[in-house]
Design a protein around this motif. Structure first.
Motif, PDB file in Angstrom:
ATOM      1  N   SER A   1      43.619  -0.664  41.060  1.00 26.34           N
ATOM      2  CA  SER A   1      42.248  -0.136  41.014  1.00 26.34           C
ATOM      3  C   SER A   1      41.837   0.448  42.358  1.00 26.34           C
ATOM      4  N   ARG A   2      42.283  -0.152  43.461  1.00 28.31           N
ATOM      5  CA  ARG A   2      41.990   0.425  44.780  1.00 28.31           C
ATOM      6  C   ARG A   2      42.655   1.785  44.940  1.00 28.31           C
ATOM      7  N   ARG A   3      43.861   1.912  44.443  1.00 23.96           N
ATOM      8  CA  ARG A   3      44.537   3.208  44.522  1.00 23.96           C
ATOM      9  C   ARG A   3      43.832   4.254  43.692  1.00 23.96           C
ATOM     10  N   LEU A   4      43.401   3.877  42.498  1.00 22.08           N
ATOM     11  CA  LEU A   4      42.697   4.830  41.645  1.00 22.08           C
ATOM     12  C   LEU A   4      41.359   5.234  42.256  1.00 22.08           C
ATOM     13  N   ALA A   5      40.672   4.280  42.878  1.00 18.20           N
ATOM     14  CA  ALA A   5      39.383   4.594  43.513  1.00 18.20           C
ATOM     15  C   ALA A   5      39.580   5.541  44.702  1.00 18.20           C
ATOM     16  N   ARG A   6      40.652   5.342  45.460  1.00 17.59           N
ATOM     17  CA  ARG A   6      40.942   6.215  46.591  1.00 17.59           C
ATOM     18  C   ARG A   6      41.289   7.622  46.137  1.00 17.59           C
ATOM     19  N   ARG A   7      41.940   7.740  45.023  1.00 19.29           N
ATOM     20  CA  ARG A   7      42.384   9.030  44.519  1.00 19.29           C
ATOM     21  C   ARG A   7      41.208   9.905  44.072  1.00 19.29           C
ATOM     22  N   ARG A   8      40.105   9.302  43.690  1.00 22.19           N
ATOM     23  CA  ARG A   8      38.972  10.069  43.175  1.00 22.19           C
ATOM     24  C   ARG A   8      38.225  10.792  44.280  1.00 22.19           C
ATOM     25  N   HIS A   9      38.347  10.342  45.509  1.00 24.07           N
ATOM     26  CA  HIS A   9      37.573  10.969  46.602  1.00 24.07           C
ATOM     27  C   HIS A   9      38.286  12.135  47.195  1.00 24.07           C
TER      28      HIS A   9
ATOM     29  N   MET B   1      47.422 -14.863  38.102  1.00 22.38           N
ATOM     30  CA  MET B   1      47.088 -14.488  39.478  1.00 22.38           C
ATOM     31  C   MET B   1      47.854 -13.245  39.917  1.00 22.38           C
ATOM     32  N   ILE B   2      49.100 -13.128  39.502  1.00 18.07           N
ATOM     33  CA  ILE B   2      49.891 -11.942  39.830  1.00 18.07           C
ATOM     34  C   ILE B   2      49.312 -10.713  39.146  1.00 18.07           C
ATOM     35  N   ARG B   3      48.954 -10.857  37.894  1.00 17.85           N
ATOM     36  CA  ARG B   3      48.352  -9.726  37.169  1.00 17.85           C
ATOM     37  C   ARG B   3      47.020  -9.318  37.791  1.00 17.85           C
ATOM     38  N   TRP B   4      46.221 -10.298  38.182  1.00 17.91           N
ATOM     39  CA  TRP B   4      44.941 -10.027  38.807  1.00 17.91           C
ATOM     40  C   TRP B   4      45.137  -9.298  40.139  1.00 17.91           C
ATOM     41  N   SER B   5      46.089  -9.764  40.929  1.00 14.32           N
ATOM     42  CA  SER B   5      46.352  -9.141  42.226  1.00 14.32           C
ATOM     43  C   SER B   5      46.845  -7.706  42.058  1.00 14.32           C
ATOM     44  N   MET B   6      47.758  -7.475  41.131  1.00  7.69           N
ATOM     45  CA  MET B   6      48.264  -6.119  40.926  1.00  7.69           C
ATOM     46  C   MET B   6      47.192  -5.198  40.349  1.00  7.69           C
ATOM     47  N   SER B   7      46.301  -5.734  39.532  1.00  9.84           N
ATOM     48  CA  SER B   7      45.215  -4.891  39.024  1.00  9.84           C
ATOM     49  C   SER B   7      44.263  -4.498  40.156  1.00  9.84           C
ATOM     50  N   MET B   8      44.085  -5.377  41.137  1.00 15.06           N
ATOM     51  CA  MET B   8      43.278  -5.013  42.301  1.00 15.06           C
ATOM     52  C   MET B   8      43.969  -3.915  43.108  1.00 15.06           C
ATOM     53  N   VAL B   9      45.273  -4.021  43.294  1.00 14.89           N
ATOM     54  CA  VAL B   9      46.023  -2.999  44.025  1.00 14.89           C
ATOM     55  C   VAL B   9      45.907  -1.657  43.308  1.00 14.89           C
TER      56      VAL B   9
END
Length: 99
Positions: A91-99, A81-89
């Motif tokens: 991936s959101r940062r990477l998605a924000r960086r692309r715009h 669950m910790i790994r899943w939560s951090m991967s969401m954090v």
């Protein structure tokens, strides 16, 4: 622990983790344990070096509803669950960086 997490070479710890743990980390685990202590001459709230990194990471993890309470009985599912939560954090940062 050393066999599973062999890349870890430095650990920061709170002021309560002094004494025998420092020797154990150095001699048995071959890890440098750095204890972050509060200064005695300062009163009130003071941001400790490196401590804010841990507190900020915990805050990011607590955004996941499943981690806000201790639901897991097994440590491997809690770790997942910790790994899943951090991967969401991340991936959101990477998605924000692309715009």
């Amino acid at each position: 622990m050393r066999e599973r997490h062999w890349r870890i070479t430095l650990v920061w710890a709170d002021g309560g983790y002094t004494g025998h743990l420092v020797d154990l980390a150095r001699n048995v685990l071959r890890i440098a344990l750095t204890v972050v202590k509060r200064s005695d001459d300062v009163s009130g709230f003071v941001v400790l070096p490196k401590r804010w990194l841990v507190e900020r990471t915990f805050a990011w993890l607590m955004r996941s509803r499943r981690l806000a309470r201790d639901y897991e009985r097994r440590t491997d599912t809690a770790e997942a669950m910790i790994r899943w939560s951090m991967s969401m954090v991340m991936s959101r940062r990477l998605a924000r960086r692309r715009h």
